[in-house]
Write an enzyme that holds these catalytic residues in place. Structure first.
Site, PDB file in Angstrom:
ATOM      1  CE  LYS A   1     -10.614  -3.475   3.013  1.00 44.55           C
ATOM      2  NZ  LYS A   1      -9.385  -2.822   2.935  1.00 44.55           N
TER       3      LYS A   1
ATOM      4  CG  ASN B   1      -7.475  -3.233   6.138  1.00 41.02           C
ATOM      5  OD1 ASN B   1      -8.335  -2.660   5.860  1.00 41.02           O
ATOM      6  ND2 ASN B   1      -6.664  -4.253   5.335  1.00 41.02           N
TER       7      ASN B   1
ATOM      8  CB  VAL C   1      -1.037  -0.001   1.175  1.00 41.73           C
ATOM      9  CG1 VAL C   1      -1.491   1.428   1.714  1.00 41.73           C
ATOM     10  CG2 VAL C   1      -2.075  -1.281   1.064  1.00 41.73           C
ATOM     11  N   GLY C   2       1.815   1.212   0.966  1.00 41.03           N
ATOM     12  CA  GLY C   2       2.632   2.500   0.894  1.00 41.03           C
ATOM     13  C   GLY C   2       3.508   2.833  -0.123  1.00 41.03           C
TER      14      GLY C   2
ATOM     15  CD  GLU D   1      -3.038  -5.410   9.387  1.00 43.67           C
ATOM     16  OE1 GLU D   1      -3.790  -5.663   8.284  1.00 43.67           O
ATOM     17  OE2 GLU D   1      -2.856  -4.206   9.511  1.00 43.67           O
TER      18      GLU D   1
END
Ligand SMILES: NC(=O)c1ccc[n+]([C@@H]2O[C@H](COP(=O)([O-])OP(=O)(O)OC[C@H]3O[C@@H](n4cnc5c(N)ncnc54)[C@H](OP(=O)(O)O)[C@@H]3O)[C@@H](O)[C@H]2O)c1
Length: 298
Positions: free
Chosen positions: A176, A99, A12-13, A258
């Protein structure tokens, strides 16, 4: 020029850093633990873009940034504390691209007076190697309708990242999370991509995980439709067969998972509002056990 430090330049980053760097109107630095040597993004249409991005590897040398984009995994947040301490001043905005539903609680102890902008990340991306990312669709990020949300939308202007603002972030975040409690957990436990949901028993488990999360989120005030569990499973079945989840990529790479910010968060919130969450509790235990192996290896 506006300065942006990306802490957590992974899937993502990395996409966000590359798109900001390509747009050229801000100075982007990827704050990394080891060198990336630029970022390559393989796009959904089969083309690729490679971009040089400034890198920093020593938090001790970092100075205050206008924006910090925090895109580590949620469980890696505390590990990035030194970066956050050095990069954050009273005028810094921290966009938390993670998230879960606990962005502010997780990050606020680490950023002093900086302002936190929680985000729902709709970027489906697989890390293929250091600085190499496979993007499955258009990058989209949802943030609260606020002054900081406006500023983030302005930051991402002309980058190809779609920024949407909502006046009901609680609902966006829980919607989400309801997706994540099924897709992340089940793909990571089974080490299978989305077609795992064609198995009717697996789909039933997925629905049960989502339904518990929906009831917890609703108790907290999120507006979640009664048929959300069916919607989630339909959405997962419609995804490209090769797509998975970031928790699956971590499982395949033998890294810690995660799970706590996802299924664990549902269990925690459920206990607070008195909604039972036995399915999420069970998969949290399994994911914790799997994750311990990754923790020992890392
Ligand atoms: N990938 C997706 O499709 C997707 C979709 C929606 C939401 N999300 C969410 O977005 C967030 C980021 O996920 P991701 O998939 O981008 O994760 P990722 O690919 O694993 O990237 C995390 C990055 O954080 C870096 N990092 C970890 N600790 C650090 C530290 N102390 N200092 C500096 N860098 C550090 C890692 O660096 P190393 O390389 O050194 O380990 C890695 O590059 C997660 O909350 C995830 O759930 C992901």
């Amino acid at each position: 020029m506006t300065t942006v430090a990306v802490v957590g330049a992974g899937a993502v980053g990395g996409v966000v850093a590359a798109r900001l760097a390509a747009a050229g109107h801000v100075r982007v630095t990827a704050c990394v633990r080891s060198p990336l040597g630029g970022i390559r993004v393989d796009r959904p249409d089969g083309t690729a873009e490679s971009l040089p991005v400034d890198e920093a590897s020593d938090p001790g040398q970092a100075s205050t940034a206008d924006w910090v984009v925090l895109a580590t995994k949620a469980h890696q947040t505390a590990g990035a504390a030194r970066w956050l301490e050095r990069l954050c001043g009273p005028g810094t905005r921290v966009a938390v691209l993670q998230n879960g539903v606990e962005h502010v609680e997780r990050v606020s102890p680490l950023v002093g007076e900086a302002r936190i902008l929680p985000a729902v990340v709709e970027i489906s991306a697989e890390p293929l190697g250091r600085g190499h990312i496979r993007l499955f669709g258009p990058p989209r990020i949802v943030v609260p309708e606020s002054e900081d949300g406006n500023a983030f939308a302005a930051l991402c202007k002309d980058t190809g990242i779609i920024v949407e603002q909502t006046d009901d972030f609680l609902t966006a975040a829980w919607t989400k999370l309801c997706l994540n409690v099924a897709n992340g957990a089940i793909t990571a436990v089974t080490t299978r991509r989305m077609p795992v949901f064609t198995n009717p028993r697996v789909a039933r488990l997925g629905r049960a995980l989502v339904e518990e999360a929906r009831l917890v989120g609703s108790s907290l005030g999120a507006r979640l439709p009664d048929d959300l569990a069916d919607q989630v499973i339909e959405r997962l079945l419609a995804m490209p067969a090769e797509s998975g989840s970031s928790m699956l990529w971590d499982r395949l790479a033998g890294r810690p998972l995660e799970f706590d910010a996802r299924n664990g968060a549902v269990v925690r919130a459920g206990a607070r509002v008195g909604v039972p969450t036995p399915h999420n509790d069970t998969v949290t235990a399994l994911l914790e056990a799997i994750s311990e192996v990754g923790e020992r290896a890392s």
